[in-house]
Design a protein around this motif. Structure first.
Motif, PDB file in Angstrom:
ATOM      1  N   THR A 295      25.373  26.220  38.973  1.00 53.25           N
ATOM      2  CA  THR A 295      24.103  25.618  39.391  1.00 53.25           C
ATOM      3  C   THR A 295      24.320  24.167  39.824  1.00 53.25           C
ATOM      4  OG1 THR A 295      22.987  27.019  37.776  1.00 53.25           O
ATOM      5  CG2 THR A 295      21.708  25.208  38.706  1.00 53.25           C
ATOM      6  N   ALA A 296      25.105  23.443  39.033  1.00 53.90           N
ATOM      7  CA  ALA A 296      25.364  22.033  39.363  1.00 53.90           C
ATOM      8  C   ALA A 296      26.106  21.919  40.703  1.00 53.90           C
ATOM      9  CB  ALA A 296      26.176  21.373  38.254  1.00 53.90           C
ATOM     10  N   TRP A 297      26.978  22.865  40.952  1.00 57.73           N
ATOM     11  CA  TRP A 297      27.743  22.861  42.192  1.00 57.73           C
ATOM     12  C   TRP A 297      26.830  23.133  43.395  1.00 57.73           C
ATOM     13  CZ3 TRP A 297      31.078  27.446  44.099  1.00 57.73           C
ATOM     14  CH2 TRP A 297      31.854  27.051  45.184  1.00 57.73           C
ATOM     15  N   HIS A 298      25.990  24.143  43.279  1.00 59.99           N
ATOM     16  CA  HIS A 298      25.041  24.439  44.365  1.00 59.99           C
ATOM     17  C   HIS A 298      24.104  23.253  44.621  1.00 59.99           C
ATOM     18  CE1 HIS A 298      25.288  29.109  44.499  1.00 59.99           C
ATOM     19  NE2 HIS A 298      26.473  28.569  44.346  1.00 59.99           N
ATOM     20  N   HIS A 299      23.650  22.684  43.521  1.00 61.19           N
ATOM     21  CA  HIS A 299      22.758  21.525  43.636  1.00 61.19           C
ATOM     22  C   HIS A 299      23.453  20.403  44.412  1.00 61.19           C
ATOM     23  CE1 HIS A 299      20.194  18.162  42.477  1.00 61.19           C
ATOM     24  NE2 HIS A 299      21.291  17.553  42.088  1.00 61.19           N
ATOM     25  N   ARG A 300      24.693  20.177  44.089  1.00 59.03           N
ATOM     26  CA  ARG A 300      25.453  19.111  44.747  1.00 59.03           C
ATOM     27  C   ARG A 300      25.579  19.403  46.247  1.00 59.03           C
ATOM     28  NH1 ARG A 300      29.614  15.328  43.147  1.00 59.03           N
ATOM     29  NH2 ARG A 300      31.100  15.037  44.839  1.00 59.03           N
TER      30      ARG A 300
END
Ligand code: FCB
Length: 457
Positions: free
Chosen positions: A238-243
């Motif tokens: 999720t953090a990666w997609h958000h980034r």
């Protein structure tokens, strides 16, 4: 005893609506969206046609409608293909037309917010390679300078781009926007890099014309939370997609670094600090599940279950997600304008709840002293909704493109009451968004419940 309360906003807070040239003007010039529609790429083969008739003069009625409803701001965009129909040709009449819009808006008490680029490019520009071509940067700066020269004494608030991440993602990864490429993540990031550089060049050009202009960018923020907070891999994905999706312009304009398709960044000159305000577009929030599938970058997005949704199930009502989006926008360290927020809902069944609960979250954010200065609802009236054509309805007013008749939805009255009170009152919520009462004014909601019980309802 009815409980009366009032969530007050700061004096001078801006209450407006947002529109975009291609979606409302009609009779489009030679841009890549017109070509896309003519090629039958829009849902049910639709085209923008006469739009909402703004280029035929109906803009004036709609500006008046907004002013009469007590709005004090209006966001619209200018069409690059009208202003610069060929690389070596500028159209003074188009510029004069937009100048007239801005002057009229001001005269009606509507602070004009002008977007230079809202998804559409002139066809000649597309044929030169569009945003993949590094020459796009100087071409856009020249366009920004021209518009600034023509409107700079009337328009104080400028946005260079609308939602570059949506433009890049939909056009180069999903393929539902022109140029319709699928899975070309590298091209998407090339486009973003050029747009960041073009933003900075336009920022400089506008400030050279007039130092006191406020130049920002409008960013689409898609909320993302792991479906299962206890699952570390899901949190990571999720953090990666958000980034990748949300943070490109934060890195570019706050840190002076350009992100590549893997999420790594490298330093780039001239970007840092080219921002007087940030425009935040928030609609909804996803839940992300880890999946063993590289094609989805190991994360599958879905809307949260158990909450009301838009008519076609693309937007879930997650007001707390708006609060989280505002917290994110605060990270830019400049004033925040909410430049879009809204829902597709022809029946206006959910919009009053959506509007009241989102304005409430904005108030919660404001009392922390976060620098939020204005709110623009998407949209003033129904308009041409890109790949869905006329089949999505985001307007406070319904608009029938065949007859050009406008009809206020209940939400238009709720929004007028919000603008008139410069905030949210129990009266307005009781009257127009009763379902939101227990969420927004728990005390009043409780009192209403007791009254119902007492009367045996
Ligand atoms: C945003 C776009 C706007 C409109 C709304 C519904 O992503 O900026 O033009 O399509 O969504």
């Amino acid at each position: 005893m009815p409980v009366n309360a009032h969530y007050t906003f700061p004096p001078g807070f801006l209450w407006g609506t947002a529109t975009a040239a291609h979606q409302v003007e009609g009779d489009p010039p030679a841009n890549q969206w017109r070509a896309w529609e003519q090629a039958g790429r829009v849902h049910r083969g639709q085209t923008v046609g006469p739009g909402c008739g703004w280029w035929r003069g109906l803009w004036r009625d709609d500006f008046q409608r907004a002013a009469q409803a007590g709005h004090n701001a209006l966001r619209f965009s200018v069409s690059w293909a009208r202003i610069q129909p060929a690389p070596d040709r500028w159209d003074p009449d188009a510029l004069a037309q937009y100048r007239e819009w801005a002057r009229t808006a001001r005269a009606l008490g509507l602070e004009p917010f002008v977007t230079l680029h809202h998804f559409t490019d002139p066809l000649w520009f597309t044929e030169q390679g569009g945003w993949e071509n590094p020459a796009a940067v100087q071409a856009f700066a020249a366009f920004a300078r021209r518009v600034g020269q023509a409107l700079g004494d009337v328009v104080r608030f400028w946005a260079t781009f609308n939602e570059p991440n949506v433009y890049a993602y939909r056009g180069f990864v999903e393929g539902v926007f022109p140029p319709g490429r699928v899975g070309d993540v590298r091209a998407a990031f090339r486009v973003l890099a050029h747009m960041a550089q073009a933003h900075a060049a336009a920022y400089e050009a506008l400030h050279r014309l007039q130092p006191d202009l406020r130049v920002g960018i409008v960013l689409h923020y898609r909320g993302m939370r792991p479906a299962r907070a206890w699952f570390p891999l899901e949190r990571l994905v999720t953090a990666w997609h958000h980034r990748l999706f949300n943070d490109f312009f934060w890195h570019a304009l706050v840190r002076g670094r350009l992100m590549g398709p893997t999420g790594f960044t490298r330093p780039a000159a001239g970007l840092r600090g080219t921002l007087d305000y940030v425009g935040l577009n928030y609609y909804t929030e996803d839940r992300v599940r880890f999946v063993w599938y590289p094609g989805e970058l190991f994360g599958r997005h879905a809307l949260p279950a158990g909450v009301p949704q838009s008519a076609h199930g693309e937007i879930a009502v997650v007001p707390q997600g708006f609060y989280r989006a505002l917290a994110w926008a605060r990270g830019f360290g400049v004033p925040i304008y909410v430049t879009e927020n809204g829902i597709d809902d022809a029946a206006d069944a959910v919009r009053p709840l959506y509007l009241a609960t989102h304005v409430h979250q904005m108030w919660r954010a404001l009392i922390n002293n976060w620098p939020i200065r204005g709110y623009f609802h998407w949209s003033l009236m129904d308009n041409f909704e890109w790949e869905w054509g006329w089949d999505r309805h985001f307007g406070l007013w319904a608009c029938d493109p065949q007859t050009q008749v406008r009809k206020p939805r209940s939400s238009a009255h709720l929004y007028a009451a919000i603008a008139a009170a410069n905030g949210l009152t129990t009266d307005a919520v009781r009257r127009y968004a009763a379902a939101a009462l227990p969420l927004v004014f728990p005390e009043a909601g409780l009192a209403a419940l007791r009254a119902d019980e007492a009367s045996g309802r």
